[in-house]
Design a protein around this motif. Structure first.
Motif, PDB file in Angstrom:
ATOM      1  N   GLY A  16       0.942  -1.088   0.146  1.00 54.25           N
ATOM      2  CA  GLY A  16      -0.019  -0.089   0.067  1.00 54.25           C
ATOM      3  C   GLY A  16       0.754   1.220  -0.009  1.00 54.25           C
ATOM      4  N   GLY A  17       2.275   1.243   0.163  1.00 49.38           N
ATOM      5  CA  GLY A  17       2.826   2.085   0.226  1.00 49.38           C
ATOM      6  C   GLY A  17       3.179   2.765   1.418  1.00 49.38           C
ATOM      7  N   ARG A  18       2.260   3.158   2.387  1.00 42.98           N
ATOM      8  CA  ARG A  18       2.183   3.831   3.420  1.00 42.98           C
ATOM      9  C   ARG A  18       1.706   2.954   4.536  1.00 42.98           C
ATOM     10  NH1 ARG A  18      -0.268   7.352  -0.202  1.00 42.98           N
ATOM     11  NH2 ARG A  18       0.918   8.848  -1.118  1.00 42.98           N
ATOM     12  N   ILE A  19       2.014   3.568   5.916  1.00 41.87           N
ATOM     13  CA  ILE A  19       1.229   2.608   7.031  1.00 41.87           C
ATOM     14  C   ILE A  19       0.486   3.764   7.703  1.00 41.87           C
ATOM     15  CG2 ILE A  19       1.804   1.670   9.320  1.00 41.87           C
ATOM     16  CD1 ILE A  19       4.443   0.940   8.111  1.00 41.87           C
ATOM     17  N   VAL A  20      -0.666   3.338   7.965  1.00 39.55           N
ATOM     18  CA  VAL A  20      -2.035   4.083   8.587  1.00 39.55           C
ATOM     19  C   VAL A  20      -2.452   3.438   9.921  1.00 39.55           C
ATOM     20  CG1 VAL A  20      -4.012   5.282   8.470  1.00 39.55           C
ATOM     21  CG2 VAL A  20      -2.246   5.134   6.381  1.00 39.55           C
ATOM     22  N   ARG A  21      -2.176   4.125  10.998  1.00 36.86           N
ATOM     23  CA  ARG A  21      -2.718   3.582  12.156  1.00 36.86           C
ATOM     24  C   ARG A  21      -3.636   5.177  12.855  1.00 36.86           C
ATOM     25  NH1 ARG A  21      -1.391  -1.201  15.838  1.00 36.86           N
ATOM     26  NH2 ARG A  21       0.432  -1.952  14.758  1.00 36.86           N
ATOM     27  N   GLY A  22      -4.918   4.656  12.796  1.00 28.27           N
ATOM     28  CA  GLY A  22      -5.585   5.980  13.239  1.00 28.27           C
ATOM     29  C   GLY A  22      -5.487   7.089  12.431  1.00 28.27           C
ATOM     30  N   GLU A  23      -4.959   8.037  13.272  1.00 31.66           N
ATOM     31  CA  GLU A  23      -4.625   9.528  12.815  1.00 31.66           C
ATOM     32  C   GLU A  23      -3.186   9.443  12.429  1.00 31.66           C
ATOM     33  OE1 GLU A  23      -6.040  13.272  14.263  1.00 31.66           O
ATOM     34  OE2 GLU A  23      -8.081  12.290  14.650  1.00 31.66           O
ATOM     35  N   ALA A  24      -2.375   8.510  12.602  1.00 25.80           N
ATOM     36  CA  ALA A  24      -0.891   8.557  12.214  1.00 25.80           C
ATOM     37  C   ALA A  24      -0.752   7.957  10.838  1.00 25.80           C
ATOM     38  CB  ALA A  24      -0.124   7.624  13.365  1.00 25.80           C
ATOM     39  N   LEU A  62       2.688   7.147   7.924  1.00 24.36           N
ATOM     40  CA  LEU A  62       3.856   6.959   7.760  1.00 24.36           C
ATOM     41  C   LEU A  62       4.056   6.793   6.337  1.00 24.36           C
ATOM     42  CD1 LEU A  62       6.590   4.629   9.632  1.00 24.36           C
ATOM     43  CD2 LEU A  62       6.206   4.536   7.121  1.00 24.36           C
ATOM     44  N   PHE A  63       5.128   7.632   5.927  1.00 25.91           N
ATOM     45  CA  PHE A  63       5.543   7.605   4.616  1.00 25.91           C
ATOM     46  C   PHE A  63       6.922   7.989   4.304  1.00 25.91           C
ATOM     47  CE2 PHE A  63       3.708  11.531   5.839  1.00 25.91           C
ATOM     48  CZ  PHE A  63       4.592  12.391   5.553  1.00 25.91           C
ATOM     49  N   PRO A  64       7.818   7.629   3.149  1.00 23.12           N
ATOM     50  CA  PRO A  64       9.077   8.180   3.024  1.00 23.12           C
ATOM     51  C   PRO A  64       9.403   9.693   3.269  1.00 23.12           C
ATOM     52  CG  PRO A  64       8.266   6.872   1.149  1.00 23.12           C
ATOM     53  CD  PRO A  64       7.015   7.157   1.955  1.00 23.12           C
ATOM     54  N   GLU A  96      -2.654  10.437  24.533  1.00 25.12           N
ATOM     55  CA  GLU A  96      -1.907   9.017  24.654  1.00 25.12           C
ATOM     56  C   GLU A  96      -2.147   8.226  23.323  1.00 25.12           C
ATOM     57  OE1 GLU A  96      -2.242   4.811  27.215  1.00 25.12           O
ATOM     58  OE2 GLU A  96      -2.519   6.851  28.152  1.00 25.12           O
ATOM     59  N   ASP A  97      -3.539   8.127  23.119  1.00 25.03           N
ATOM     60  CA  ASP A  97      -3.977   7.159  21.925  1.00 25.03           C
ATOM     61  C   ASP A  97      -3.227   7.733  20.488  1.00 25.03           C
ATOM     62  OD1 ASP A  97      -5.385   5.545  23.497  1.00 25.03           O
ATOM     63  OD2 ASP A  97      -7.269   6.763  22.916  1.00 25.03           O
ATOM     64  N   LEU A  98      -2.982   8.985  20.332  1.00 25.72           N
ATOM     65  CA  LEU A  98      -2.402   9.682  19.124  1.00 25.72           C
ATOM     66  C   LEU A  98      -0.969   9.115  19.434  1.00 25.72           C
ATOM     67  CD1 LEU A  98      -2.564  11.192  16.605  1.00 25.72           C
ATOM     68  CD2 LEU A  98      -2.300  13.372  17.973  1.00 25.72           C
ATOM     69  N   LEU A  99      -0.195   9.447  20.367  1.00 22.80           N
ATOM     70  CA  LEU A  99       1.269   8.944  20.383  1.00 22.80           C
ATOM     71  C   LEU A  99       1.511   7.722  20.211  1.00 22.80           C
ATOM     72  CD1 LEU A  99       2.016  11.362  23.384  1.00 22.80           C
ATOM     73  CD2 LEU A  99       2.916  11.681  20.841  1.00 22.80           C
ATOM     74  N   ALA A 100       0.464   6.778  20.857  1.00 20.55           N
ATOM     75  CA  ALA A 100       0.497   5.364  20.833  1.00 20.55           C
ATOM     76  C   ALA A 100       0.593   4.978  19.296  1.00 20.55           C
ATOM     77  CB  ALA A 100      -0.369   4.577  21.499  1.00 20.55           C
ATOM     78  N   ASP A 101      -0.415   5.561  18.567  1.00 20.19           N
ATOM     79  CA  ASP A 101      -0.764   5.210  17.015  1.00 20.19           C
ATOM     80  C   ASP A 101       0.675   5.591  16.361  1.00 20.19           C
ATOM     81  OD1 ASP A 101      -3.066   3.981  17.325  1.00 20.19           O
ATOM     82  OD2 ASP A 101      -4.380   5.934  16.726  1.00 20.19           O
ATOM     83  N   ALA A 102       1.185   6.618  16.768  1.00 18.64           N
ATOM     84  CA  ALA A 102       2.422   7.052  15.880  1.00 18.64           C
ATOM     85  C   ALA A 102       3.644   6.050  16.171  1.00 18.64           C
ATOM     86  CB  ALA A 102       2.841   8.606  16.358  1.00 18.64           C
ATOM     87  N   LEU A 103       3.772   5.876  17.426  1.00 19.26           N
ATOM     88  CA  LEU A 103       4.891   4.932  17.744  1.00 19.26           C
ATOM     89  C   LEU A 103       4.576   3.519  17.171  1.00 19.26           C
ATOM     90  CD1 LEU A 103       5.488   5.926  21.385  1.00 19.26           C
ATOM     91  CD2 LEU A 103       7.013   6.503  19.703  1.00 19.26           C
ATOM     92  N   ALA A 104       3.371   2.947  17.121  1.00 17.33           N
ATOM     93  CA  ALA A 104       2.960   1.700  16.531  1.00 17.33           C
ATOM     94  C   ALA A 104       3.369   1.719  15.049  1.00 17.33           C
ATOM     95  CB  ALA A 104       1.620   1.424  16.799  1.00 17.33           C
ATOM     96  N   ALA A 105       3.172   2.819  14.568  1.00 19.35           N
ATOM     97  CA  ALA A 105       3.498   2.761  12.892  1.00 19.35           C
ATOM     98  C   ALA A 105       4.799   2.835  12.851  1.00 19.35           C
ATOM     99  CB  ALA A 105       2.954   3.992  12.477  1.00 19.35           C
ATOM    100  N   ALA A 106       5.729   3.391  13.656  1.00 14.22           N
ATOM    101  CA  ALA A 106       7.011   3.284  13.578  1.00 14.22           C
ATOM    102  C   ALA A 106       7.698   1.985  13.768  1.00 14.22           C
ATOM    103  CB  ALA A 106       7.632   4.309  14.578  1.00 14.22           C
ATOM    104  N   LEU A 107       7.060   1.364  14.640  1.00 17.10           N
ATOM    105  CA  LEU A 107       7.696  -0.258  14.832  1.00 17.10           C
ATOM    106  C   LEU A 107       6.979  -1.017  13.892  1.00 17.10           C
ATOM    107  CD1 LEU A 107       6.700  -0.791  18.869  1.00 17.10           C
ATOM    108  CD2 LEU A 107       8.901   0.055  17.553  1.00 17.10           C
ATOM    109  N   ASP A 108       5.919  -0.693  13.267  1.00 10.87           N
ATOM    110  CA  ASP A 108       5.459  -1.551  12.067  1.00 10.87           C
ATOM    111  C   ASP A 108       6.438  -1.302  10.906  1.00 10.87           C
ATOM    112  OD1 ASP A 108       3.191  -2.430  13.202  1.00 10.87           O
ATOM    113  OD2 ASP A 108       1.912  -1.004  12.182  1.00 10.87           O
TER     114      ASP A 108
END
Length: 348
Positions: free
Chosen positions: A93-101, A103-105, A132-144
């Motif tokens: 899909g080219g990008r990772i989406v977690r909630g409002e977070a 991730l792209f190059p 907290e939920d927003l930060l958790a989604d952003a960190l989870a996208a980074a780990l993905d």
């Protein structure tokens, strides 16, 4: 086993602020137990804090946020057409989406893998408004992303998760975002941490970061809180203004983070940012360092450093000059023990 190395020096001079009388100022120097990094505290600087770090000009910040939102490539769903995408074989899909977070190059990468995470749809947030939920989604996208890279490009082993917030902290866009760097070799400070941690392990048979968390928790003066297995503390010899240090014992790499770790780091970050806001700060940098993927040995733990930067004002001065940039020292405007006491209120 840890050595909290501290010493004092005294500067003497006739001061015009004291009608020419002799002034004596005691300078406290601290040396980091692992890296040897030095930080300096002079109580006389407390009276200059408003000059060194003038308060945020809220009207100016709001004006800049409003003026840049119209052209922000992340706002109002523009990211769907304005951001680059990864090859399908790396990120389906080219990008990772977690909630409002999202991730792209990075269009202008600084390493083999350099990703950006949009942290929410809102263009600007005050530091006490990072849920907290927003930060958790952003960190989870980074780990993905790290997991995908580990599977597809195993030679890229060294990862950090980083953030610049607002232009005095080096951000080129106001919109909140993270940056993930993945490289075949660690960066300068990352390497120093890894090498010093290995040397400590060889010398003592123990993990420095386990010992640090245990020692700080026992002494209590700089330890702020433990959330799940994540320890939050004020750094003994900070690398930046108001440095808070988080350690995840037992997780040497990002691949070893659990969902509970993501939540604990997100919750801690939320509290730290709220504490920074209460101190009158509006900007920050953080870097989270992971051990080399695929390597064990018990010498490292995931480590996060977060610091304040200069506040947003029309003519702000840099807080990074020869003392920090070339001599590699830091000035403390607040003793770490006092900073920890302040932060505990936000973790309570």
């Amino acid at each position: 086993m840890l050595e909290w190395k501290t010493w004092t020096e005294t500067a003497r001079f006739h001061s015009p602020l004291l009608n020419g009388e002799l002034d004596e100022q005691v300078i406290e120097v601290r040396r980091d137990p692992l890296t040897g990094h030095q930080s300096i505290y002079n109580a006389a600087l407390e009276g200059k804090t408003a000059i060194l770090f003038p308060p945020t000009d809220e009207a100016y910040l709001e004006e800049r946020a409003a003026a840049t939102e119209a052209s922000c490539f992340l706002c109002h769903g523009r990211w769907q057409t304005t951001t680059p995408a990864y090859p399908e074989e790396l990120i389906p899909g080219g990008r990772i989406v977690r909630g409002e977070a999202v991730l792209f190059p990075n269009l202008f990468p600084l390493s083999a893998h350099h990703a950006v995470v949009m942290v929410g749809e809102r263009h600007h947030r005050h530091l006490d408004d990072f849920p907290e939920d927003l930060l958790a989604d952003a960190l989870a996208a980074a780990l993905d992303f790290v997991k995908a890279c580990a599977e597809k490009t195993p030679t890229v082993r060294y990862f950090t998760v980083n953030a610049n917030y607002l232009f005095p902290a080096g951000a080129s866009v106001i919109h909140p975002h993270l940056q993930i760097l993945g490289s075949v070799e660690p960066g300068t400070h990352h390497r120093l941490l890894l090498d010093a941690s290995r040397a400590y392990r060889e010398r003592t048979g123990r993990c420095y970061w386990d010992d640090l968390a245990a020692a700080e928790r026992t002494e209590k003066v700089r330890h702020i809180a433990q959330m799940e297995r994540v320890h939050w503390m004020a750094a003994f010899s900070p690398m930046g203004v108001n440095e808070i240090l988080a350690v995840v014992p037992g997780a040497a790499t990002f691949l070893e983070w659990t969902e509970e770790d993501v939540r604990a780091v997100a919750r801690g970050l939320q509290h730290v940012l709220a504490g920074f806001h209460a101190l009158g700060f509006s900007t920050f940098n953080f870097s989270c360092y992971g051990g080399p993927l695929g390597e064990s040995g018990g010498s490292f733990a995931t480590v996060l450093r977060i610091v304040n930067r200069q506040n947003v004002t029309p003519h702000y001065r840099t807080d990074d000059y020869y003392f920090q940039k070339l001599l590699k020292n830091e000035i403390m405007i607040m003793r770490p023990e006092a900073l920890a006491e302040h932060m505990r209120r936000f973790f309570a």
